[in-house]
Design an enzyme around this catalytic site. Structure first.
Site, PDB file in Angstrom:
ATOM      1  N   TYR A   6      -7.750  57.823 -58.609  1.00  0.00           N
ATOM      2  CA  TYR A   6      -8.168  57.521 -57.246  1.00  0.00           C
ATOM      3  C   TYR A   6      -7.061  57.948 -56.287  1.00  0.00           C
ATOM      4  CZ  TYR A   6     -11.557  54.376 -59.524  1.00  0.00           C
ATOM      5  OH  TYR A   6     -12.539  53.837 -60.317  1.00  0.00           O
TER       6      TYR A   6
ATOM      7  N   HIS B 144     -10.665  55.814 -68.787  1.00  0.00           N
ATOM      8  CA  HIS B 144     -11.599  56.006 -67.674  1.00  0.00           C
ATOM      9  C   HIS B 144     -12.881  56.717 -68.110  1.00  0.00           C
ATOM     10  CE1 HIS B 144     -11.457  56.449 -63.006  1.00  0.00           C
ATOM     11  NE2 HIS B 144     -12.662  56.126 -63.424  1.00  0.00           N
TER      12      HIS B 144
ATOM     13  N   GLY C 269     -25.016  49.677 -55.838  1.00  0.00           N
ATOM     14  CA  GLY C 269     -25.652  50.995 -55.763  1.00  0.00           C
ATOM     15  C   GLY C 269     -24.991  51.908 -54.756  1.00  0.00           C
ATOM     16  N   ARG C 270     -23.645  51.917 -54.764  1.00  0.00           N
ATOM     17  CA  ARG C 270     -22.872  52.721 -53.804  1.00  0.00           C
ATOM     18  C   ARG C 270     -23.285  52.430 -52.363  1.00  0.00           C
ATOM     19  NH1 ARG C 270     -24.130  55.798 -58.195  1.00  0.00           N
ATOM     20  NH2 ARG C 270     -22.348  56.151 -59.555  1.00  0.00           N
ATOM     21  N   GLY C 271     -23.544  51.157 -52.129  1.00  0.00           N
ATOM     22  CA  GLY C 271     -23.888  50.712 -50.782  1.00  0.00           C
ATOM     23  C   GLY C 271     -25.364  50.661 -50.484  1.00  0.00           C
ATOM     24  N   PHE C 272     -26.183  51.280 -51.322  1.00  0.00           N
ATOM     25  CA  PHE C 272     -27.614  51.364 -51.039  1.00  0.00           C
ATOM     26  C   PHE C 272     -28.263  49.985 -50.983  1.00  0.00           C
ATOM     27  CE2 PHE C 272     -31.986  52.691 -51.323  1.00  0.00           C
ATOM     28  CZ  PHE C 272     -32.007  53.982 -50.817  1.00  0.00           C
TER      29      PHE C 272
END
Length: 330
Positions: A59, A126, A208-211
């Site tokens: 990251y 990872h 959901g990645r912000g969804f």
């Protein structure tokens, strides 16, 4: 805050904090993040009783670990710091997978230095490297445990056979994989296997990645350069279909007078006491909203409605593009 146990006796807060949005794979992967607000978010999480913080060498690369290290300086006691290795990096960025024993040690030494700690509490591979036997990789990780540089071992997005083989070398405290209302494939084989082997489960991208927050109503709501503009499930052909799932979440959120994000996280928490989601946040406001999910209890009617609206395999589009899909469940 409430607390749960993963495998190998590792106790953590029932909700952790995914730090990737603060400095992800490349800059501003999920919109712009500032260092000051990111550090303040970590401090606020600690104040709320969060003990579990997730980062990774890749990251940034490196920037996220350094940021987390800065934020926890002087506040390390009682925290469980998780980080990950598994990529070959150079000055130009990511250059493939590398879980060779030499790279395991190199990555660990670098992570310890950037985080400013003496021991990594939970050290994940990872992504599985198909060119290196998992026994060799976990063996190298186990050496780090013997040396006191690592406390517990984890895997991320590993497949069934890899998980089984890894567990014969050293206890695996946790498997981290994507899991949410819009990504439930782990329920078929992966999650049951973890339970058989006594491993905890750490869902990443639990919203959901912000969804699933309901805040993104159209692709135009995403800033230029946002990673999700290339996410298959956010594509023009899939976006509207997937909004139907969010509508069902919103109905239950209204019933409980909470946010959709809290409903999505409460659903995950209801899947078992060995499940510890790590919602990502780069701002205190979203952190506080997510952590309030710990006090949301969904009843049987709520859970049945969510299961019907978001069945396994019911989300439109794959969760990753072809290149990244090739790196999971190995």
């Amino acid at each position: 805050m409430k607390y749960r146990k993963l495998g190998d006796g590792l106790e953590v807060s029932a909700l952790g904090l995914g730090c990737m949005p603060m400095a992800g794979v490349g800059n501003n992967m999920y919109g712009v993040a500032t260092e000051a607000e990111s550090v303040a978010t970590i401090h606020r999480a600690i104040d709320l009783g969060v003990t579990f913080f997730d980062t990774a060498e890749v990251y940034g690369p490196h920037l996220n670990e350094a940021l987390v290290g800065k934020a926890i300086e002087g506040r390390r006691d009682g925290l469980v710091i998780a980080t990950k290795f598994g990529f070959r990096l150079n000055e130009d960025g990511i250059r493939g997978l590398d879980s060779s024993p030499g790279n395991v040690r190199r990555a660990c030494e670098g992570s310890l230095r950037r985080l400013g700690i003496e021991t990594i509490d939970l050290y994940y591979q990872h992504r599985v490297d198909p060119d290196v036997p998992i026994e060799d990789t976990v063996g190298a990780m186990a050496e780090l445990v013997k040396e006191g540089k690592v406390r517990h071992l984890g895997l991320s997005e590993a497949g069934v056979e890899t998980i089984r083989r890894a567990a014969t070398v050293h206890p695996i405290a946790a498997l981290q994989s994507e899991y949410s209302l819009w990504e439930r494939d782990v329920e078929e084989e992966i999650l049951p296997l973890c339970r058989t082997l006594g491993m905890g489960f750490v869902p990443y991208s639990p919203l959901g990645r912000g969804f699933l927050t309901g805040q993104i109503k159209a692709r135009t709501d995403l800033p230029e350069g946002d990673y999700r503009l290339n996410d298959p499930r956010y594509s023009e052909e899939n976006f509207d279909q997937n909004l139907k799932m969010v509508d069902a979440v919103k109905v239950i959120a209204g019933r409980h007078s909470v946010s959709p994000a809290q409903v999505a996280l409460a659903w995950l928490l209801a899947q078992g006491d060995d499940v510890v989601p790590i919602p990502g946040s780069k701002r205190r406001a979203t952190l506080e909203d997510s952590m309030a999910a710990i006090d949301v209890t969904l009843d049987h009617e709520d859970l049945a409605a969510l299961d019907a609206a978001a069945p396994r395999g019911g989300t439109s589009g794959p969760r990753y593009g072809e290149r990244m899909m090739a790196m999971v469940r190995i």
